[in-house]
Enzyme design. Sequence first.
Site, PDB file in Angstrom:
ATOM      1  N   GLY A  16      27.097   1.278   1.834  1.00 38.90           N
ATOM      2  CA  GLY A  16      26.517  -0.038   2.122  1.00 38.90           C
ATOM      3  C   GLY A  16      25.905  -0.597   0.845  1.00 38.90           C
ATOM      4  N   GLU A 115      14.336 -18.710   7.382  1.00 38.14           N
ATOM      5  CA  GLU A 115      14.310 -17.781   8.518  1.00 38.14           C
ATOM      6  C   GLU A 115      12.868 -17.584   8.962  1.00 38.14           C
ATOM      7  OE1 GLU A 115      16.661 -14.242   7.778  1.00 38.14           O
ATOM      8  OE2 GLU A 115      18.495 -15.402   7.626  1.00 38.14           O
ATOM      9  N   HIS A 229      16.179  -7.433  17.489  1.00 34.86           N
ATOM     10  CA  HIS A 229      16.542  -8.811  17.124  1.00 34.86           C
ATOM     11  C   HIS A 229      16.656  -9.617  18.413  1.00 34.86           C
ATOM     12  CE1 HIS A 229      18.526 -12.235  15.316  1.00 34.86           C
ATOM     13  NE2 HIS A 229      18.421 -11.692  14.117  1.00 34.86           N
ATOM     14  N   ARG A 275       9.954 -11.597  15.138  1.00 43.75           N
ATOM     15  CA  ARG A 275      11.059 -11.181  16.010  1.00 43.75           C
ATOM     16  C   ARG A 275      10.599 -10.483  17.281  1.00 43.75           C
ATOM     17  NH1 ARG A 275      15.666  -9.242  11.622  1.00 43.75           N
ATOM     18  NH2 ARG A 275      16.080 -11.368  11.001  1.00 43.75           N
ATOM     19  N   HIS A 335      17.871  -3.411  16.293  1.00 44.86           N
ATOM     20  CA  HIS A 335      18.448  -4.007  15.083  1.00 44.86           C
ATOM     21  C   HIS A 335      18.172  -3.223  13.810  1.00 44.86           C
ATOM     22  CE1 HIS A 335      20.024  -7.242  12.621  1.00 44.86           C
ATOM     23  NE2 HIS A 335      18.872  -7.434  12.024  1.00 44.86           N
ATOM     24  N   GLU A 359      18.145   1.328   4.199  1.00 42.14           N
ATOM     25  CA  GLU A 359      17.502   1.389   5.525  1.00 42.14           C
ATOM     26  C   GLU A 359      17.023   2.799   5.874  1.00 42.14           C
ATOM     27  OE1 GLU A 359      19.560  -0.925   8.497  1.00 42.14           O
ATOM     28  OE2 GLU A 359      18.396  -0.036  10.128  1.00 42.14           O
ATOM     29  N   ARG A 370       9.625  -6.070   9.904  1.00 40.48           N
ATOM     30  CA  ARG A 370      10.309  -6.520   8.682  1.00 40.48           C
ATOM     31  C   ARG A 370      10.497  -8.029   8.663  1.00 40.48           C
ATOM     32  NH1 ARG A 370      15.871  -7.408   7.320  1.00 40.48           N
ATOM     33  NH2 ARG A 370      16.403  -6.791   9.444  1.00 40.48           N
TER      34      ARG A 370
HETATM   35  P1  FAD Z   1      24.509   0.655   5.696  1.00 41.48           P
HETATM   36  O1  FAD Z   1      25.044  -0.615   5.204  1.00 41.48           O
HETATM   37  O2  FAD Z   1      24.281   0.773   7.161  1.00 41.48           O
HETATM   38  O3  FAD Z   1      25.538   1.781   5.221  1.00 41.48           O
HETATM   39  C1  FAD Z   1      25.434   3.109   5.654  1.00 41.48           C
HETATM   40  C2  FAD Z   1      26.545   3.921   5.001  1.00 41.48           C
HETATM   41  O4  FAD Z   1      26.277   5.307   5.201  1.00 41.48           O
HETATM   42  C3  FAD Z   1      27.940   3.692   5.555  1.00 41.48           C
HETATM   43  O5  FAD Z   1      28.845   3.692   4.481  1.00 41.48           O
HETATM   44  C4  FAD Z   1      28.214   4.930   6.415  1.00 41.48           C
HETATM   45  O6  FAD Z   1      29.569   5.256   6.522  1.00 41.48           O
HETATM   46  C5  FAD Z   1      27.461   5.961   5.603  1.00 41.48           C
HETATM   47  N1  FAD Z   1      27.071   7.173   6.341  1.00 41.48           N
HETATM   48  C6  FAD Z   1      26.169   7.286   7.348  1.00 41.48           C
HETATM   49  N2  FAD Z   1      26.067   8.578   7.728  1.00 41.48           N
HETATM   50  C7  FAD Z   1      26.919   9.289   6.932  1.00 41.48           C
HETATM   51  C8  FAD Z   1      27.268  10.654   6.858  1.00 41.48           C
HETATM   52  N3  FAD Z   1      26.746  11.579   7.655  1.00 41.48           N
HETATM   53  N4  FAD Z   1      28.191  11.026   5.933  1.00 41.48           N
HETATM   54  C9  FAD Z   1      28.770  10.123   5.110  1.00 41.48           C
HETATM   55  N5  FAD Z   1      28.473   8.798   5.161  1.00 41.48           N
HETATM   56  C10 FAD Z   1      27.555   8.398   6.058  1.00 41.48           C
HETATM   57  N6  FAD Z   1      19.465  -7.646   6.443  1.00 41.48           N
HETATM   58  C11 FAD Z   1      19.224  -8.637   5.564  1.00 41.48           C
HETATM   59  O7  FAD Z   1      18.448  -8.459   4.626  1.00 41.48           O
HETATM   60  N7  FAD Z   1      19.860  -9.838   5.704  1.00 41.48           N
HETATM   61  C12 FAD Z   1      20.745 -10.092   6.713  1.00 41.48           C
HETATM   62  O8  FAD Z   1      21.303 -11.175   6.797  1.00 41.48           O
HETATM   63  C13 FAD Z   1      20.992  -9.067   7.662  1.00 41.48           C
HETATM   64  N8  FAD Z   1      21.831  -9.264   8.697  1.00 41.48           N
HETATM   65  C14 FAD Z   1      22.141  -8.210   9.523  1.00 41.48           C
HETATM   66  C15 FAD Z   1      23.085  -8.387  10.536  1.00 41.48           C
HETATM   67  C16 FAD Z   1      23.459  -7.307  11.336  1.00 41.48           C
HETATM   68  C17 FAD Z   1      24.486  -7.514  12.419  1.00 41.48           C
HETATM   69  C18 FAD Z   1      22.844  -6.051  11.133  1.00 41.48           C
HETATM   70  C19 FAD Z   1      23.211  -4.884  12.007  1.00 41.48           C
HETATM   71  C20 FAD Z   1      21.890  -5.878  10.162  1.00 41.48           C
HETATM   72  C21 FAD Z   1      21.523  -6.949   9.355  1.00 41.48           C
HETATM   73  N9  FAD Z   1      20.578  -6.801   8.333  1.00 41.48           N
HETATM   74  C22 FAD Z   1      20.332  -7.827   7.460  1.00 41.48           C
HETATM   75  C23 FAD Z   1      20.061  -5.473   8.003  1.00 41.48           C
HETATM   76  C24 FAD Z   1      20.882  -4.928   6.828  1.00 41.48           C
HETATM   77  O9  FAD Z   1      22.217  -5.343   6.963  1.00 41.48           O
HETATM   78  C25 FAD Z   1      20.828  -3.426   6.742  1.00 41.48           C
HETATM   79  O10 FAD Z   1      19.524  -2.958   6.862  1.00 41.48           O
HETATM   80  C26 FAD Z   1      21.392  -2.972   5.399  1.00 41.48           C
HETATM   81  O11 FAD Z   1      22.675  -3.526   5.214  1.00 41.48           O
HETATM   82  C27 FAD Z   1      21.442  -1.455   5.314  1.00 41.48           C
HETATM   83  O12 FAD Z   1      22.156  -1.116   4.162  1.00 41.48           O
HETATM   84  P2  FAD Z   1      22.323   0.413   3.765  1.00 41.48           P
HETATM   85  O13 FAD Z   1      23.130   0.409   2.527  1.00 41.48           O
HETATM   86  O14 FAD Z   1      21.009   1.077   3.748  1.00 41.48           O
HETATM   87  O15 FAD Z   1      23.147   1.072   4.980  1.00 41.48           O
HETATM   88  C1  SIN Z   2      19.913 -12.423  10.788  1.00 44.64           C
HETATM   89  O1  SIN Z   2      20.783 -13.026  10.141  1.00 44.64           O
HETATM   90  O2  SIN Z   2      19.304 -12.912  11.751  1.00 44.64           O
HETATM   91  C2  SIN Z   2      19.588 -11.036  10.400  1.00 44.64           C
HETATM   92  C3  SIN Z   2      18.748 -11.075   9.217  1.00 44.64           C
HETATM   93  C4  SIN Z   2      17.999  -9.792   9.059  1.00 44.64           C
HETATM   94  O3  SIN Z   2      18.082  -8.892   9.881  1.00 44.64           O
HETATM   95  O4  SIN Z   2      17.291  -9.711   8.052  1.00 44.64           O
END
Ligand code: FAD
Ligand code: SIN
Length: 537
Positions: A16, A115, A229, A275, A335, A359, A370
Site C-alpha cells: 500500500g 472534508e 465511516h 465521523r 473503516h 495503518e 482520525r
Molecule cells: P494498505 O494499503 O491496506 O496495504 C496493506 C498491504 O499489506 C497490502 O499490500 C496487503 O496485501 C499486505 N499484507 C497484509 N497482510 C499481509 C501478510 N500477512 N503478508 C503479506 N502481505 C500482507 N485515507 C486517506 O487519507 N484518504 C482517503 O481518501 C481515504 N479513503 C479511503 C477509502 C477507503 C474505501 C478505505 C478502506 C480507506 C480509506 N482511507 C483513506 C484510509 C487509507 O486508505 C488507509 O488507511 C491506507 O491506505 C493504509 O495504507 P497502508 O499502506 O498502511 O495499508
Molecule cells: C473518504 O473519502 O471519505 C475517506 C477519507 C478518509 O478515510 O480519510
Amino acid sequence: MRPANESFDFVIIGSGIAGLFTAIKLAENGRVAVLSKQDLIAGNTFFAQGGIAAAFSKEDSPSLHLEDTWKAGACSGDRKAIAVLVEEAPERIQDLLAMGIDFDRRNGLIDLGQEGAHSRKRILHIGGDATGRELVEALLLRAKSKGVIFIEDALAEEMIIKGGQCRGLIYRMGNQRLAMLARAVILASGGCGQIFKCTTNSPAVTGDGLAMAYKAGAVLRDLEYFQFHPTVLFPPQGSPFLISEAVRGEGAYLVNADGERFMKRYHPLAELGPRDVVSRAILAEQLRTGKEVCLDLRHLGSSFVEKRFPTISSRCREWGYDLERDCIPVSPAAHYLIGGIAVDLDGRTAVENLFAVGEVASTGVHGANRLASNSLLEGLVFGCRVALAAAAVKAPEYPEYSDDLEKGKGLKREAGAAEEQLCRQIRPLLQDLMWEHAGLVRTAAGLQEAREKIKSWWKILAYDFTETELTETQNMLLVAAMMVESALARRESRGCHYREDYPDLDPDLGKTHICFQAGGETVGEGTIAYPQPFFME
Ligand code: FAD
Ligand code: SIN
C-alpha cells in the site's frame, strides 16, 4: 519458485502507500523486497477516494492543520507526532510532484477539497475520487524503476527473532514455507477492518501485521479506537462501497425518511461533524424512523458530480442510482484502525530492527479519532522517516542458512479436517460478533459476551493451518480479543470509542494508553496465552 532461504537488506510487508513509499525511499540503501499476500493492489490504499491532507494554500498553515488533527482526535493525540505529520506534509507532497504525480487542478492551481473537521480546504486529490488507485499505480512504477523486488501471493506469517532482534521473517507461498533474512523488517500491512461484518476495507485487511508483531514481542496500543465511516452504500450484490466524505464536503446533505436534513440537530457542523457523531446520528435516525437514511447530491448538478466524483457516479449507476434523480441510501461501516503497533517518530517498534508504518502503526497522530485524509499522509511522512532509520541498521553477519524453518516445525499442532472446518466457521461468526458488540455503540454486557465467545474459539490458535484464509482468521481472532479487552478496559467515551454505559469523557484517562505485549514468543510458538491488557501513560 523462490529459494527456501533468501537474504535482502530490507523486507517490507505490504504494497500500500506506506510500503511503496518506504520502499522507494530505501531503494538507494540496499536490496529491497516488498511482499504482498495477494496482488500488488490488494489493501486499502487502492480504494482511497477523498485524497491527501496537507497545508498547501496561502490561507492554510501546518499549525492550523495541527490544531484540526488534535481536535478531531478528541485532544488525545501526541502533539509532537502531529507536528511531524503536518510540518513534513508539504515536503512529501513535493516528493510526489517531483515523481510526476499530478493532482487535480482548477484554473491551473491544485484543487483543494473540503472534508469534515478541516478548518481549511486542504485535500489534494487525483482523478476526482480515484486518489488511491492513481497513487498505487504511480508508486509501483517508480519503485520498480528503482529496482525494488516485488513478491506477490506471499503471506508473511512470523518474524524471525534472535537475541531479541528481528532478523527476518517466515512466509508462505502456496504450500511452501520459506524464510527471508534481512537487516530490517518493515511492517506496512494495513489495519484490520475485516474483523467486522460491515466494512469498507479490502478483503486483504485482516490484522496479520498486528498479530505477527504481538507474537514477536512488540507493543500494541489503543486498539479500542476504531473509526466507523458514516456513508457507505450496501449494494444488493458485492462489497460495501464508500461514498467519500468529500461528497459532503462539496455540499451533499444527509436526509432521513421524512426528507429532513437531520444532522443540524446532532452537531453544529452538520454533515461535516466528526465521523463518530455522524455515524451514530444515522443509526439513531434509522432506528427512530425504521427506514433508511440517504445522501442527497441532486442539487450539486450532474455535470459537476460526474467530473468531481467519476468513480462514485459510475458505481452508483451500475447499481441503478441516478445521482441527478435519486438519493443514495447510506449506513455506517468499519473503516480505519486508529491504534496499532506502538512506534516512535521513526517507526521503531519495541523489537530491535522491526519497524511499522501506515495503518498498522500507532504513531499517536490520530489520538482517539482520525481527521479525514490524514492516513495516506501518514504513510508518506512516516514512510520517509522509517526509510532513514532502517537504512541506518547495520548489516549482521548473516548465517549461511536460517534454521528457523526446521525449528518452527512441530511446535504447532497440525490441523486436521475438524479444526479446518471449525476455523472456517469462526470467521463469519467473529465478524458478526464484533459488529454487534464491539462496533459503533459498546456496552460492558455486549463486550463481555464477545470476550466469552472469543475465548471459546481460542483453541484454534494452537494449530498450523496451510490455507491463507484460515491463518488470517487466527490473526483476526487474536486482534479481536485485544480490541474487546481494550474496549472493556476503557470505561469512558472518547473519540470513536463510544460506551453507552459510560457516555462521558473521563478527563483523568486522557493520557492513558491500553497496551498489550506478549512475553517473548517467537517463531513457531503454538498456543498463545489470552492477551492481558496493561496501562501506560
Ligand atoms: P494498505 O494499503 O491496506 O496495504 C496493506 C498491504 O499489506 C497490502 O499490500 C496487503 O496485501 C499486505 N499484507 C497484509 N497482510 C499481509 C501478510 N500477512 N503478508 C503479506 N502481505 C500482507 N485515507 C486517506 O487519507 N484518504 C482517503 O481518501 C481515504 N479513503 C479511503 C477509502 C477507503 C474505501 C478505505 C478502506 C480507506 C480509506 N482511507 C483513506 C484510509 C487509507 O486508505 C488507509 O488507511 C491506507 O491506505 C493504509 O495504507 P497502508 O499502506 O498502511 O495499508
Ligand atoms: C473518504 O473519502 O471519505 C475517506 C477519507 C478518509 O478515510 O480519510
